[in-house]
Design an enzyme around this catalytic site. Structure first.
Site, PDB file in Angstrom:
ATOM      1  N   LYS A  33      20.356 -24.363  30.007  1.00 36.13           N
ATOM      2  CA  LYS A  33      20.512 -22.891  29.967  1.00 36.13           C
ATOM      3  C   LYS A  33      20.229 -22.346  28.571  1.00 36.13           C
ATOM      4  O   LYS A  33      20.263 -23.109  27.581  1.00 36.13           O
ATOM      5  CB  LYS A  33      21.926 -22.530  30.421  1.00 36.13           C
ATOM      6  CG  LYS A  33      23.021 -23.075  29.533  1.00 36.13           C
ATOM      7  CD  LYS A  33      24.377 -23.052  30.242  1.00 36.13           C
ATOM      8  CE  LYS A  33      25.449 -23.604  29.329  1.00 36.13           C
ATOM      9  NZ  LYS A  33      26.725 -23.799  30.034  1.00 36.13           N
ATOM     10  N   ARG A 130      37.169 -18.959  35.750  1.00 37.78           N
ATOM     11  CA  ARG A 130      35.927 -18.234  35.502  1.00 37.78           C
ATOM     12  C   ARG A 130      35.210 -17.990  36.820  1.00 37.78           C
ATOM     13  O   ARG A 130      35.069 -16.852  37.255  1.00 37.78           O
ATOM     14  CB  ARG A 130      35.072 -19.031  34.515  1.00 37.78           C
ATOM     15  CG  ARG A 130      33.816 -18.336  34.072  1.00 37.78           C
ATOM     16  CD  ARG A 130      33.147 -19.042  32.916  1.00 37.78           C
ATOM     17  NE  ARG A 130      32.560 -20.344  33.259  1.00 37.78           N
ATOM     18  CZ  ARG A 130      31.852 -21.090  32.427  1.00 37.78           C
ATOM     19  NH1 ARG A 130      31.642 -20.671  31.188  1.00 37.78           N
ATOM     20  NH2 ARG A 130      31.358 -22.252  32.787  1.00 37.78           N
ATOM     21  N   HIS A 159      34.829 -27.361  36.757  1.00 37.80           N
ATOM     22  CA  HIS A 159      34.527 -27.290  35.315  1.00 37.80           C
ATOM     23  C   HIS A 159      35.834 -27.272  34.539  1.00 37.80           C
ATOM     24  O   HIS A 159      36.781 -26.586  34.911  1.00 37.80           O
ATOM     25  CB  HIS A 159      33.727 -26.004  35.046  1.00 37.80           C
ATOM     26  CG  HIS A 159      33.148 -25.908  33.669  1.00 37.80           C
ATOM     27  ND1 HIS A 159      32.390 -26.909  33.103  1.00 37.80           N
ATOM     28  CD2 HIS A 159      33.200 -24.920  32.741  1.00 37.80           C
ATOM     29  CE1 HIS A 159      32.002 -26.529  31.886  1.00 37.80           C
ATOM     30  NE2 HIS A 159      32.479 -25.329  31.645  1.00 37.80           N
ATOM     31  N   ARG A 216      27.370 -33.256  33.715  1.00 34.41           N
ATOM     32  CA  ARG A 216      26.566 -32.108  33.259  1.00 34.41           C
ATOM     33  C   ARG A 216      26.578 -32.056  31.733  1.00 34.41           C
ATOM     34  O   ARG A 216      27.450 -31.435  31.139  1.00 34.41           O
ATOM     35  CB  ARG A 216      27.125 -30.799  33.831  1.00 34.41           C
ATOM     36  CG  ARG A 216      27.161 -30.733  35.356  1.00 34.41           C
ATOM     37  CD  ARG A 216      27.625 -29.358  35.832  1.00 34.41           C
ATOM     38  NE  ARG A 216      28.863 -28.942  35.223  1.00 34.41           N
ATOM     39  CZ  ARG A 216      30.076 -29.206  35.699  1.00 34.41           C
ATOM     40  NH1 ARG A 216      30.212 -29.879  36.830  1.00 34.41           N
ATOM     41  NH2 ARG A 216      31.138 -28.781  35.054  1.00 34.41           N
ATOM     42  N   TYR A 260      23.139  -6.924  -0.805  1.00 34.10           N
ATOM     43  CA  TYR A 260      23.902  -5.774  -0.308  1.00 34.10           C
ATOM     44  C   TYR A 260      25.355  -5.866  -0.728  1.00 34.10           C
ATOM     45  O   TYR A 260      25.981  -6.931  -0.628  1.00 34.10           O
ATOM     46  CB  TYR A 260      23.863  -5.707   1.223  1.00 34.10           C
ATOM     47  CG  TYR A 260      22.550  -5.273   1.797  1.00 34.10           C
ATOM     48  CD1 TYR A 260      22.033  -4.009   1.537  1.00 34.10           C
ATOM     49  CD2 TYR A 260      21.832  -6.125   2.637  1.00 34.10           C
ATOM     50  CE1 TYR A 260      20.828  -3.608   2.094  1.00 34.10           C
ATOM     51  CE2 TYR A 260      20.635  -5.732   3.199  1.00 34.10           C
ATOM     52  CZ  TYR A 260      20.137  -4.470   2.927  1.00 34.10           C
ATOM     53  OH  TYR A 260      18.957  -4.084   3.477  1.00 34.10           O
ATOM     54  N   CYS A 307      21.061 -11.251   4.414  1.00 31.06           N
ATOM     55  CA  CYS A 307      20.415 -10.040   4.953  1.00 31.06           C
ATOM     56  C   CYS A 307      19.772 -10.378   6.293  1.00 31.06           C
ATOM     57  O   CYS A 307      19.830 -11.504   6.767  1.00 31.06           O
ATOM     58  CB  CYS A 307      19.358  -9.522   3.988  1.00 31.06           C
ATOM     59  SG  CYS A 307      19.919  -9.378   2.281  1.00 31.06           S
ATOM     60  N   MET A 308      19.099  -9.387   6.897  1.00 34.29           N
ATOM     61  CA  MET A 308      18.481  -9.606   8.208  1.00 34.29           C
ATOM     62  C   MET A 308      17.337 -10.622   8.133  1.00 34.29           C
ATOM     63  O   MET A 308      17.204 -11.476   9.004  1.00 34.29           O
ATOM     64  CB  MET A 308      17.961  -8.282   8.774  1.00 34.29           C
ATOM     65  CG  MET A 308      17.484  -8.397  10.210  1.00 34.29           C
ATOM     66  SD  MET A 308      16.764  -6.884  10.853  1.00 34.29           S
ATOM     67  CE  MET A 308      18.153  -5.776  10.852  1.00 34.29           C
ATOM     68  N   ASP A 309      16.521 -10.514   7.075  1.00 34.17           N
ATOM     69  CA  ASP A 309      15.304 -11.332   7.013  1.00 34.17           C
ATOM     70  C   ASP A 309      15.275 -12.271   5.814  1.00 34.17           C
ATOM     71  O   ASP A 309      14.315 -13.020   5.649  1.00 34.17           O
ATOM     72  CB  ASP A 309      14.072 -10.415   6.913  1.00 34.17           C
ATOM     73  CG  ASP A 309      14.182  -9.252   7.862  1.00 34.17           C
ATOM     74  OD1 ASP A 309      14.302  -9.506   9.069  1.00 34.17           O
ATOM     75  OD2 ASP A 309      14.199  -8.095   7.397  1.00 34.17           O
TER      76      ASP A 309
HETATM   77  C1  LIG Z   1      27.176 -25.078  29.791  1.00 31.88           C
HETATM   78  C2  LIG Z   1      27.832 -25.836  30.852  1.00 31.88           C
HETATM   79  C3  LIG Z   1      27.878 -27.234  30.823  1.00 31.88           C
HETATM   80  C4  LIG Z   1      27.400 -28.057  29.649  1.00 31.88           C
HETATM   81  O1  LIG Z   1      28.416 -28.068  28.677  1.00 31.88           O
HETATM   82  P1  LIG Z   1      28.258 -28.911  27.337  1.00 31.88           P
HETATM   83  O2  LIG Z   1      29.575 -28.733  26.687  1.00 31.88           O
HETATM   84  O3  LIG Z   1      27.148 -28.275  26.566  1.00 31.88           O
HETATM   85  O4  LIG Z   1      27.950 -30.298  27.718  1.00 31.88           O
HETATM   86  C5  LIG Z   1      28.405 -27.896  31.916  1.00 31.88           C
HETATM   87  N1  LIG Z   1      28.872 -27.207  32.970  1.00 31.88           N
HETATM   88  C6  LIG Z   1      28.872 -25.864  33.020  1.00 31.88           C
HETATM   89  C7  LIG Z   1      29.413 -25.164  34.209  1.00 31.88           C
HETATM   90  C8  LIG Z   1      28.365 -25.133  31.964  1.00 31.88           C
HETATM   91  O5  LIG Z   1      28.384 -23.800  32.023  1.00 31.88           O
END
Ligand SMILES: *Cc1c(COP(=O)(O)O)cnc(C)c1O
Length: 389
Positions: A33, A130, A159, A216, A260, A307-309
């Site tokens: 992602k 969540r 999760h 995951r 700044y 700064c930004m850049d």
């Molecule tokens: C992002 C995510 C992961 C991966 O998590 P890591 O800590 O980067 O390994 C696994 N499961 C879900 C649902 C996530 O949103």
């Protein structure tokens, strides 16, 4: 370019082999992602597919479509909750859908057909708070999905909320709830998955002790974890380096303010290098007054507000190294495996490495190297054609 992120795909190969070994019987589901946490989803996905990875995850359907259009042929699970009117994107691009509520399950059941089935991974909320079905509601929903002609029960999953904390007992509580739910199912999903990087590293085998388990993994593929102590539980290698060039050099007198707000002033005659990187590239402004960079072989402080850049680095007295060794066009390392590390930048910015790599902006060009030899052929990788280069 004033700033470049280079990604070491050889280190990525090393990391996925390390993680697959740690995951034992569980297959790695590579989490890609947010453009593979800023590393570039397509090159990362191709390298992982080449290493035999067959399961991928993204947050949103368009991220999955992007990978399909690049030729990725493994399974792609969209982790986020689907909008019912977007389900045709899942069937058109062969994306697996997260079923996170009874309403989503009904939409999936109605949309899937035996000619174009939807592959459903039912998410259970065991404590993250969540997304997901309450454990009490899940067996009935899963029963109905499994009975539908147009639905494949591809997964059941949950999760963890606290898996990054080695001393937390909450993952065990979540697993108790999840296992109790699994015992009540009258259908068999293709796979079962609970562990993210944190759980793989802290919970151990119980987080993958299921029939046909997956893990995951996201941040660990990139050689990082929430904290350095967690990352160092495995021999992972950070795969990204950020480098910026010196765009301007000057020597300033004591008392000269820099940047700044004029919050920093030279205390002695100082050689100041301006680097072509700033918060517009994702180098966090909160690191002002804390950050160091590696330049001409030494660690030197970023001075004044980022700064930004651009940002400014104090090279010290103008008549001594490193000041005498630095010219316009030279590179400074902002983070990389040899340090400062992305964990350091995250500390300075009071955040976690996830946010540092995700925040690297699209104007920073990514370059790729691939040094490790390819993996020997495995039974996995021969069952699937590698994606077109
Ligand atoms: C992002 C995510 C992961 C991966 O998590 P890591 O800590 O980067 O390994 C696994 N499961 C879900 C649902 C996530 O949103």
């Amino acid at each position: 370019m004033p700033v470049t992120a280079s990604v070491d795909l050889g280190a990525l190969r090393h990391n996925v082999r390390t993680l697959q070994k740690c995951a034992a019987d569980a297959d790695v589901m590579a989490v890609l992602k947010a453009d593979a946490y800023g590393h570039g989803a397509v090159p990362v996905a191709r390298t992982l597919a080449d290493e035999g990875v067959r399961h991928f995850a993204v947050a949103r359907p368009d991220e999955g479509v992007h990978l399909r259009e690049a030729g990725l042929s493994g399974r792609i699970l969209v982790l986020g909750a689907p909008f019912p009117n977007h389900l045709s994107v899942y069937t058109r691009h062969d994306l697996d859908v997260t079923v996170s509520s009874a309403d989503a399950a009904e939409a999936v059941r109605t949309h899937g057909t035996s000619a174009h089935p939807l592959r459903a991974h039912v998410k259970i909320d065991t404590g993250m708070g969540r997304l997901g079905l309450a454990p009490a509601d899940a067996p009935e929903v899963i029963h109905r999905l499994a009975a539908a002609d147009g639905v494949v029960l591809a997964g059941v999953w949950t999760h963890f909320a606290t898996a990054d904390a080695p001393d937390s007992s909450f993952p065990q509580t979540q697993l108790d709830r999840f296992e109790a739910l699994l015992d009540r199912l009258d259908a068999t999903p293709e796979c079962i998955h609970t562990a993210n990087t944190g759980a793989l590293l802290t919970v151990g085998p119980r987080a993958r002790d299921f029939p046909r388990p997956l893990v995951r993994t996201g941040i660990s593929l990139y050689g990082l974890a929430a904290r350095p102590a967690l990352a160092s539980r495995l021999p992972l290698r950070p795969i990204m380096q950020l480098r910026a060039r010196v765009t301007h050099l000057k020597t300033v007198a004591p008392g000269t303010p820099i940047s700044y707000g004029a919050t920093w002033r030279a205390s002695e005659p100082s050689r100041i290098a301006t680097l072509g990187v700033g918060y517009g590239d994702g180098y966090p402004r909160l690191a002002s007054g804390r950050a160091v960079v590696r330049i001409a072989g030494e660690k030197r402080p970023v001075v004044g507000t980022i700064c930004m850049d651009m940002c400014m680095v104090n090279l010290g007295p103008p008549d001594r190294p490193p000041a005498t060794d630095v010219s316009v066009g030279d590179e400074a390392l902002l983070f990389g495996p040899e340090g400062p590390t992305m964990h350091d930048v995250a500390d300075w910015a009071e955040t976690i490495p996830y946010e540092i790599c995700c925040d690297l902006s699209s104007r920073v060009p990514r370059t790729y190297t691939d040094t490790e030899p390819k993996a020997p052929p495995t039974p996995h990788s021969t069952t699937e054609a590698p994606p077109a280069p």
